[in-house]
Design a protein around this motif. Structure first.
Motif, PDB file in Angstrom:
ATOM      1  N   ASN A  68      18.935  19.483  34.028  1.00 38.47           N
ATOM      2  CA  ASN A  68      18.762  20.666  34.860  1.00 38.47           C
ATOM      3  C   ASN A  68      19.746  20.617  36.026  1.00 38.47           C
ATOM      4  O   ASN A  68      20.000  19.564  36.607  1.00 38.47           O
ATOM      5  CB  ASN A  68      17.334  20.738  35.396  1.00 38.47           C
ATOM      6  N   ASN A  69      20.268  21.762  36.385  1.00 39.60           N
ATOM      7  CA  ASN A  69      21.223  21.845  37.480  1.00 39.60           C
ATOM      8  C   ASN A  69      21.054  23.177  38.179  1.00 39.60           C
ATOM      9  O   ASN A  69      21.191  24.222  37.569  1.00 39.60           O
ATOM     10  CB  ASN A  69      22.653  21.692  36.954  1.00 39.60           C
ATOM     11  N   SER A  70      20.736  23.133  39.482  1.00 35.99           N
ATOM     12  CA  SER A  70      20.526  24.372  40.223  1.00 35.99           C
ATOM     13  C   SER A  70      21.788  24.859  40.905  1.00 35.99           C
ATOM     14  O   SER A  70      22.105  26.040  40.869  1.00 35.99           O
ATOM     15  CB  SER A  70      19.415  24.178  41.264  1.00 35.99           C
ATOM     16  N   GLY A  71      22.496  23.958  41.573  1.00 36.99           N
ATOM     17  CA  GLY A  71      23.638  24.431  42.327  1.00 36.99           C
ATOM     18  C   GLY A  71      24.670  23.359  42.551  1.00 36.99           C
ATOM     19  O   GLY A  71      24.471  22.181  42.228  1.00 36.99           O
ATOM     20  N   PHE A  72      25.795  23.750  43.138  1.00 33.06           N
ATOM     21  CA  PHE A  72      26.882  22.832  43.423  1.00 33.06           C
ATOM     22  C   PHE A  72      27.771  23.452  44.484  1.00 33.06           C
ATOM     23  O   PHE A  72      27.683  24.647  44.777  1.00 33.06           O
ATOM     24  CB  PHE A  72      27.684  22.513  42.157  1.00 33.06           C
ATOM     25  N   ASP A 104      17.766  20.959  45.974  1.00 29.11           N
ATOM     26  CA  ASP A 104      18.608  21.819  45.142  1.00 29.11           C
ATOM     27  C   ASP A 104      19.631  22.558  45.998  1.00 29.11           C
ATOM     28  O   ASP A 104      19.538  22.596  47.222  1.00 29.11           O
ATOM     29  CB  ASP A 104      17.757  22.859  44.386  1.00 29.11           C
ATOM     30  N   PHE A 105      20.572  23.199  45.344  1.00 25.31           N
ATOM     31  CA  PHE A 105      21.540  24.110  45.955  1.00 25.31           C
ATOM     32  C   PHE A 105      22.295  23.485  47.138  1.00 25.31           C
ATOM     33  O   PHE A 105      22.252  23.988  48.256  1.00 25.31           O
ATOM     34  CB  PHE A 105      20.852  25.397  46.404  1.00 25.31           C
ATOM     35  N   PRO A 106      23.004  22.385  46.914  1.00 25.67           N
ATOM     36  CA  PRO A 106      23.784  21.793  48.017  1.00 25.67           C
ATOM     37  C   PRO A 106      24.934  22.702  48.440  1.00 25.67           C
ATOM     38  O   PRO A 106      25.546  23.392  47.629  1.00 25.67           O
ATOM     39  CB  PRO A 106      24.317  20.493  47.411  1.00 25.67           C
ATOM     40  N   ALA A 107      25.216  22.703  49.738  1.00 27.68           N
ATOM     41  CA  ALA A 107      26.347  23.462  50.287  1.00 27.68           C
ATOM     42  C   ALA A 107      27.019  22.601  51.339  1.00 27.68           C
ATOM     43  O   ALA A 107      26.358  22.105  52.253  1.00 27.68           O
ATOM     44  CB  ALA A 107      25.871  24.774  50.890  1.00 27.68           C
ATOM     45  N   VAL A 108      28.322  22.408  51.229  1.00 29.90           N
ATOM     46  CA  VAL A 108      29.066  21.520  52.114  1.00 29.90           C
ATOM     47  C   VAL A 108      29.641  22.304  53.287  1.00 29.90           C
ATOM     48  O   VAL A 108      30.250  23.354  53.108  1.00 29.90           O
ATOM     49  CB  VAL A 108      30.200  20.804  51.355  1.00 29.90           C
ATOM     50  N   ARG A 109      29.435  21.756  54.484  1.00 27.84           N
ATOM     51  CA  ARG A 109      29.961  22.383  55.694  1.00 27.84           C
ATOM     52  C   ARG A 109      31.477  22.270  55.737  1.00 27.84           C
ATOM     53  O   ARG A 109      32.062  21.293  55.280  1.00 27.84           O
ATOM     54  CB  ARG A 109      29.361  21.706  56.939  1.00 27.84           C
ATOM     55  N   ARG A 110      32.136  23.253  56.319  1.00 26.09           N
ATOM     56  CA  ARG A 110      33.585  23.281  56.385  1.00 26.09           C
ATOM     57  C   ARG A 110      34.113  22.422  57.528  1.00 26.09           C
ATOM     58  O   ARG A 110      33.617  22.517  58.647  1.00 26.09           O
ATOM     59  CB  ARG A 110      34.087  24.712  56.574  1.00 26.09           C
ATOM     60  N   GLY A 111      35.128  21.621  57.237  1.00 28.38           N
ATOM     61  CA  GLY A 111      35.887  20.927  58.265  1.00 28.38           C
ATOM     62  C   GLY A 111      35.092  19.933  59.086  1.00 28.38           C
ATOM     63  O   GLY A 111      33.875  19.858  59.027  1.00 28.38           O
ATOM     64  N   GLY A 112      35.796  19.122  59.875  1.00 27.69           N
ATOM     65  CA  GLY A 112      35.164  18.193  60.789  1.00 27.69           C
ATOM     66  C   GLY A 112      34.262  17.201  60.087  1.00 27.69           C
ATOM     67  O   GLY A 112      34.492  16.795  58.960  1.00 27.69           O
TER      68      GLY A 112
END
Length: 294
Positions: free
Chosen positions: A111-115, A160-168
């Motif tokens: 199972n995979n929700s997000g990336f 679920d649904f990881p989201a990576v912050r931009r920069g820094g």
């Protein structure tokens, strides 16, 4: 992990500044998502202009440098469209050349929700962060060197649904849907290594699919229309799961509801006001763009 590496030559499609990448559902979600019934990925200006087809697939994620597009494809074996189920192929598209490469293939039970793509998406190291079954990983763009994040207990299975912050200093936000234990479900942040996992105060298990603002000051997310459920989301309601759009600061302050629709609509009904997963900020962070049935 089953790693496949091959390339397909297709036409290049350069993006323009501030354009939005989005996906369209298959015509029939109860039929195999193959051939003319595949989901499709499109690009469009924020004013609705220049709407155009990019490729076949779903859940597109664009790198910060605008060079690479990562998405999922379900053409191998499924009998119906399940964007969170198995038999997903992760495909990386080089938008400058149009070349598409399968970087990761999941089995039926994966199972995979997000990336998400990391901000360092042109450097070749640990560019993709994804959840799979009970674990979260980071891996290279070509699917190699998967690194499993720390796992302490069964509650981590619901991240679920990881989201990576931009920069820094890179941070990941994730959604946790645990409904059985108070003060567990909600939005979380963690380091790019998965360490220092912290629940964001003033969030609940109904808060889902966060997206960082371009200045990293806020997260936009949706509140699901139904009571917390460890098995959410159910494909019965796909793609309409969200009742209202909300923003919050990563420290839990400044929570503000942006829409004012009913809190508990029945999103299975075609006349219900409901939104989908997936949100985009305008370049000046003044607005959040969401899709829905209004």
């Amino acid at each position: 992990l089953v790693i496949i590496s091959f390339a397909m030559a297709v036409s290049a499609q350069e993006l323009r500044p501030t354009e939005i990448i989005y996906s369209r559902m298959p015509t029939n979600i109860n039929a195999p998502p193959t051939g003319t019934n595949q989901p499709t990925i499109w690009a469009v200006g924020q004013d609705g202009s220049n709407d155009r087809f990019i490729t076949n697939g779903t859940m597109p994620r664009i790198s910060d440098d605008g060079r690479f597009l990562v998405f999922k494809s379900y053409t191998r074996a499924p009998s119906f469209f399940d964007p969170y189920g198995g038999y997903a192929d992760f495909i990386v598209r080089d938008l400058a050349t149009g070349q598409e490469t399968v970087s990761l293939s999941l089995g039926f039970n994966n199972n995979n929700s997000g990336f998400s793509l990391s901000p360092e998406s042109n450097q070749g190291n640990y560019e993709i962060v994804t959840d799979r079954d009970c674990f979260m990983f980071k891996l290279n763009r070509d699917g190699t060197s998967p690194f499993q994040f720390p796992w302490e207990n069964a509650f981590y299975c619901y991240d679920d649904f990881p989201a990576v912050r931009r920069g820094g200093a890179q941070l990941i936000s994730s959604s946790n849907k645990v409904a059985t234990t108070p003060d567990i479900g909600g939005l979380y942040t963690m380091a790019i290594t998965g360490a220092n996992r912290q629940r964001i105060p003033n969030t609940t298990c109904r808060d889902f699919h966060a997206a960082w603002s371009n200045d990293n000051q806020y997260l936009a997310f949706g509140t699901v229309f139904t009571a917390c459920n460890n098995n959410f989301p159910s494909l019965f309601y796909y793609p309409y799961f969200i009742s209202n759009l909300v923003v919050i600061k990563p420290d839990g302050t400044g929570r503000q509801q942006l829409t004012n629709y009913p809190t508990n609509p029945d999103c299975s009904q075609t006349n219900a006001n409901c939104l989908t997963f997936g949100y985009a900020w305008t370049s000046d962070n003044s607005k959040v763009i969401a899709a829905g049935r209004i």
